[in-house]
Design a protein around this motif. Structure first.
Motif, short mmCIF file in Angstrom:
data_model
loop_
_atom_site.label_atom_id
_atom_site.label_comp_id
_atom_site.label_asym_id
_atom_site.label_seq_id
_atom_site.Cartn_x
_atom_site.Cartn_y
_atom_site.Cartn_z
N GLY A 59 152.07 40.36 74.28
CA GLY A 59 152.77 41.53 74.78
C GLY A 59 152.04 42.83 74.67
O GLY A 59 152.40 43.81 75.34
N VAL A 60 150.99 42.92 73.86
CA VAL A 60 150.28 44.19 73.68
C VAL A 60 149.50 44.52 74.94
O VAL A 60 148.65 43.77 75.38
CB VAL A 60 149.33 44.14 72.48
N GLY A 61 149.84 45.66 75.54
CA GLY A 61 149.11 46.10 76.73
C GLY A 61 149.51 45.36 77.98
O GLY A 61 148.86 45.52 79.00
N ALA A 62 150.54 44.51 77.95
CA ALA A 62 150.92 43.79 79.15
C ALA A 62 151.32 44.77 80.24
O ALA A 62 151.94 45.79 80.00
CB ALA A 62 152.08 42.85 78.84
N GLU A 144 148.35 54.46 79.68
CA GLU A 144 149.81 54.41 79.51
C GLU A 144 150.31 53.12 78.85
O GLU A 144 151.13 53.20 77.92
CB GLU A 144 150.49 54.60 80.87
N PRO A 145 149.87 51.92 79.29
CA PRO A 145 150.43 50.72 78.67
C PRO A 145 150.11 50.57 77.18
O PRO A 145 150.80 49.83 76.48
CB PRO A 145 149.79 49.58 79.48
N LEU A 146 149.07 51.26 76.71
CA LEU A 146 148.69 51.13 75.30
C LEU A 146 149.40 52.12 74.38
O LEU A 146 149.29 52.01 73.16
CB LEU A 146 147.19 51.32 75.16
N GLN A 147 150.14 53.07 74.94
CA GLN A 147 150.69 54.15 74.12
C GLN A 147 151.58 53.67 72.98
O GLN A 147 151.47 54.15 71.85
CB GLN A 147 151.44 55.15 75.00
N PRO A 148 152.50 52.71 73.20
CA PRO A 148 153.33 52.26 72.07
C PRO A 148 152.50 51.71 70.91
O PRO A 148 152.79 51.99 69.75
CB PRO A 148 154.22 51.18 72.70
N LEU A 149 151.48 50.91 71.23
CA LEU A 149 150.64 50.36 70.17
C LEU A 149 149.83 51.45 69.49
O LEU A 149 149.71 51.48 68.26
CB LEU A 149 149.70 49.30 70.75
N LEU A 150 149.30 52.38 70.28
CA LEU A 150 148.50 53.46 69.71
C LEU A 150 149.33 54.31 68.76
O LEU A 150 148.84 54.74 67.71
CB LEU A 150 147.91 54.32 70.83
N GLN A 151 150.58 54.55 69.13
CA GLN A 151 151.45 55.34 68.25
C GLN A 151 151.64 54.64 66.91
O GLN A 151 151.57 55.28 65.85
CB GLN A 151 152.80 55.55 68.93
N LEU A 185 139.08 55.01 74.38
CA LEU A 185 139.63 55.19 73.04
C LEU A 185 138.52 54.89 72.05
O LEU A 185 137.85 53.86 72.16
CB LEU A 185 140.80 54.22 72.80
N HIS A 186 138.33 55.77 71.10
CA HIS A 186 137.25 55.59 70.13
C HIS A 186 137.85 55.42 68.74
O HIS A 186 138.62 56.27 68.27
CB HIS A 186 136.30 56.79 70.15
N ALA A 187 137.51 54.31 68.11
CA ALA A 187 137.88 54.08 66.71
C ALA A 187 136.60 54.16 65.89
O ALA A 187 135.85 53.18 65.79
CB ALA A 187 138.54 52.72 66.55
N PRO A 188 136.27 55.33 65.32
CA PRO A 188 135.00 55.48 64.61
C PRO A 188 134.87 54.56 63.41
O PRO A 188 133.75 54.22 63.00
CB PRO A 188 134.98 56.95 64.18
N ASP A 189 136.01 54.13 62.84
CA ASP A 189 135.96 53.26 61.67
C ASP A 189 135.98 51.77 62.07
O ASP A 189 135.97 50.90 61.21
CB ASP A 189 137.15 53.54 60.74
N GLY A 190 135.98 51.51 63.36
CA GLY A 190 135.93 50.13 63.82
C GLY A 190 134.65 49.44 63.36
O GLY A 190 133.63 50.09 63.11
N GLN A 191 134.71 48.14 63.23
CA GLN A 191 133.54 47.42 62.73
C GLN A 191 133.50 46.02 63.30
O GLN A 191 134.52 45.40 63.60
CB GLN A 191 133.56 47.34 61.20
N ALA A 192 132.29 45.51 63.46
CA ALA A 192 132.06 44.12 63.86
C ALA A 192 131.02 43.53 62.92
O ALA A 192 130.30 44.25 62.21
CB ALA A 192 131.58 44.04 65.30
N GLY A 193 130.93 42.22 62.91
CA GLY A 193 129.95 41.54 62.07
C GLY A 193 129.86 40.08 62.42
O GLY A 193 130.63 39.56 63.23
N ASN A 194 128.92 39.41 61.82
CA ASN A 194 128.66 38.00 62.08
C ASN A 194 129.57 37.15 61.19
O ASN A 194 129.31 36.99 60.00
CB ASN A 194 127.19 37.68 61.81
N CYS A 195 130.61 36.61 61.79
CA CYS A 195 131.62 35.85 61.04
C CYS A 195 131.01 34.61 60.38
O CYS A 195 131.26 34.34 59.20
CB CYS A 195 132.76 35.46 61.97
N ARG A 196 130.24 33.85 61.13
CA ARG A 196 129.69 32.61 60.59
C ARG A 196 128.75 32.89 59.42
O ARG A 196 128.77 32.20 58.40
CB ARG A 196 128.96 31.84 61.69
N LEU A 197 127.92 33.92 59.55
CA LEU A 197 127.00 34.28 58.48
C LEU A 197 127.77 34.68 57.23
O LEU A 197 127.43 34.27 56.11
CB LEU A 197 126.10 35.43 58.94
N PHE A 198 128.83 35.46 57.40
CA PHE A 198 129.63 35.89 56.27
C PHE A 198 130.30 34.70 55.59
O PHE A 198 130.37 34.63 54.35
CB PHE A 198 130.69 36.90 56.73
#
Length: 412
Positions: A59-62, A144-151, A185-198
């Motif tokens: 349902g998110v962003g539908a 617009e469709p993302l506003q409820p989640l963003l809030q 939309l910019h999430a400066p604290d967002g992060q990615a990484g190598n799941c398998r390596l971790f």
């Protein structure tokens, strides 16, 4: 306590480490020959903000932003069970309880991110991390469709900035200048990484604490009336003080003979990992293309593009249109950033064990000594370390830092 864990994906590896660090005697059973060989192998890589990951929750962003289909595609082999599960997924997205569940999932994700970073620092891990996440918007109305989640995310303390196209291209200089882009939309604290390596690093950290990993061992049954596991090919069950199921789809199969039914489905996704071609043309962090429900992440000297969601085995053949969409998205947003024609390109299709409300099951099963940490869907990497720490506290009869009641078995 002597504790058995079933499943050596990222969730199982994290759980093994946390329980071993607490002083328990841990034995982990995995039917594959190594850790992180299934859903954790080709993870999209996004750690945060997990709720913005395509297919994280129903349902998110539908609507206009997440174009049809807003539910997983039915592939060959889905049959009526796949259709029924997809209906439950769509219904959950409209449930009055979804806002509260989203808040709980966001809290678990942020707690897990903090725990992941703490472990990475403790062990001086190189998990090929990248920082910052951009959600690309082709048109102004796509916000617009993302506003409820963003809030909800902002109320929970997430830093999300609306930026224009020029600023988005300053954040990600490799973005194609010809691609239509109204903003992001910019999430400066967002992060990615190598799941398998971790997961591999956590495995070794758990072993250093005394945990044993037994590979090539398929658990075919759980103990009735006592905690234990029956390994295929062995005459007698092995007894333990507690058992933790972290085995994805196998968890649901093992629970059924005990009268416990988890409506879990294999939602298959795809990823393409290609060697870096030119750093300045490649993503520096993570990028989400909501139109095609695709995530592009930087993982060290590789770029990974992930997407797709389908129910059914598909006849063992990858869905060519989905793969084509992934290639086109990568080359369209970051032309020249990755060597997509290299023989080192890795194409992966794997099942994400998903429950119809998008949330995992974490906590007691209702059977003495049997605990659950499974069904994390698209967010296994983002929730693994937090759910493992919280469950370890629960097993030790301590109050977890995050309330696990929203993720209880009773909701099904």
């Amino acid at each position: 306590m002597q504790i058995a864990i079933v499943g050596a994906g990222i969730v199982g590896a994290a759980t093994a480490y946390e329980l071993a660090a607490d002083g328990h005697q841990v034995t982990l059973f995995e039917q594959r020959a190594a850790a992180a060989e299934e859903a954790s192998f080709g993870s999209a890589g996004l750690l945060a903000p997990a709720l913005l990951l395509p297919w994280a929750v129903p349902g998110v962003g539908a609507g206009r932003l997440w174009r049809d289909p807003s539910s997983p595609r039915l592939a060959r082999g889905a049959a009526s069970a796949g259709l029924a599960w997809r209906w439950r997924w769509s219904k959950a997205g409209r449930s009055p309880g979804m806002p509260a569940l989203l808040s709980a999932l966001d809290g678990l994700g942020r707690y897990s991110l903090a725990r992941t970073r703490a472990l990475a620092q403790r062990f001086d891990m190189d998990m090929e991390a990248s920082r910052g996440t951009l959600v690309l918007l082709r048109r102004p109305e796509d916000m617009e469709p993302l506003q409820p989640l963003l809030q909800r995310l902002r109320e929970a303390g997430e830093v999300l900035q609306e930026v224009d196209a020029d600023t988005a291209r300053l954040i990600e200089p490799g973005l194609c200048t010809d691609a239509p882009l109204a903003g992001a939309l910019h999430a400066p604290d967002g992060q990615a990484g190598n799941c398998r390596l971790f997961a591999q690093i956590l495995r070794h950290a758990a072993q250093a604490q005394g945990a044993q990993f037994v590979f090539g061992a398929r658990v075919q049954a759980l103990g009735r009336g006592h905690a234990g596991v029956q390994i295929a090919g062995e005459a007698a069950p092995r007894r333990f003080d507690a058992v933790v199921l972290c085995a994805g789809l196998a968890s649901a199969a093992l629970l059924r003979p005990l009268g416990l039914h988890l409506p879990m489905a294999a939602v298959n996704g795809y990823s393409i990992s290609a060697p870096l071609r030119e750093d300045s043309h490649a993503p520096q962090g993570s990028v989400i293309d909501p139109l095609h429900r695709i995530t592009i992440t930087r993982q060290g000297q590789r770029v990974r593009v992930s997407g797709g969601a389908e129910l059914g085995h598909g006849g063992g053949t990858p869905h060519a249109p989905t793969l084509q969409t992934l290639y086109l998205a990568l080359s369209g947003w970051f032309p020249g950033g990755a060597l997509t024609s290299s023989p080192q390109v890795q194409v992966w299709r794997g099942a994400r064990p998903t429950l119809p409300d998008g949330a995992p099951v974490i906590g007691a099963s209702g059977h003495t000594g049997l605990w659950l940490n499974t069904g994390h869907g698209a967010c296994g990497w983002a929730q693994a370390c937090g759910s493992a720490r919280a469950l370890a506290d629960l097993i030790a009869d301590r109050a977890p830092a995050k309330d696990l009641q929203p993720f209880g078995m009773g909701r099904f």
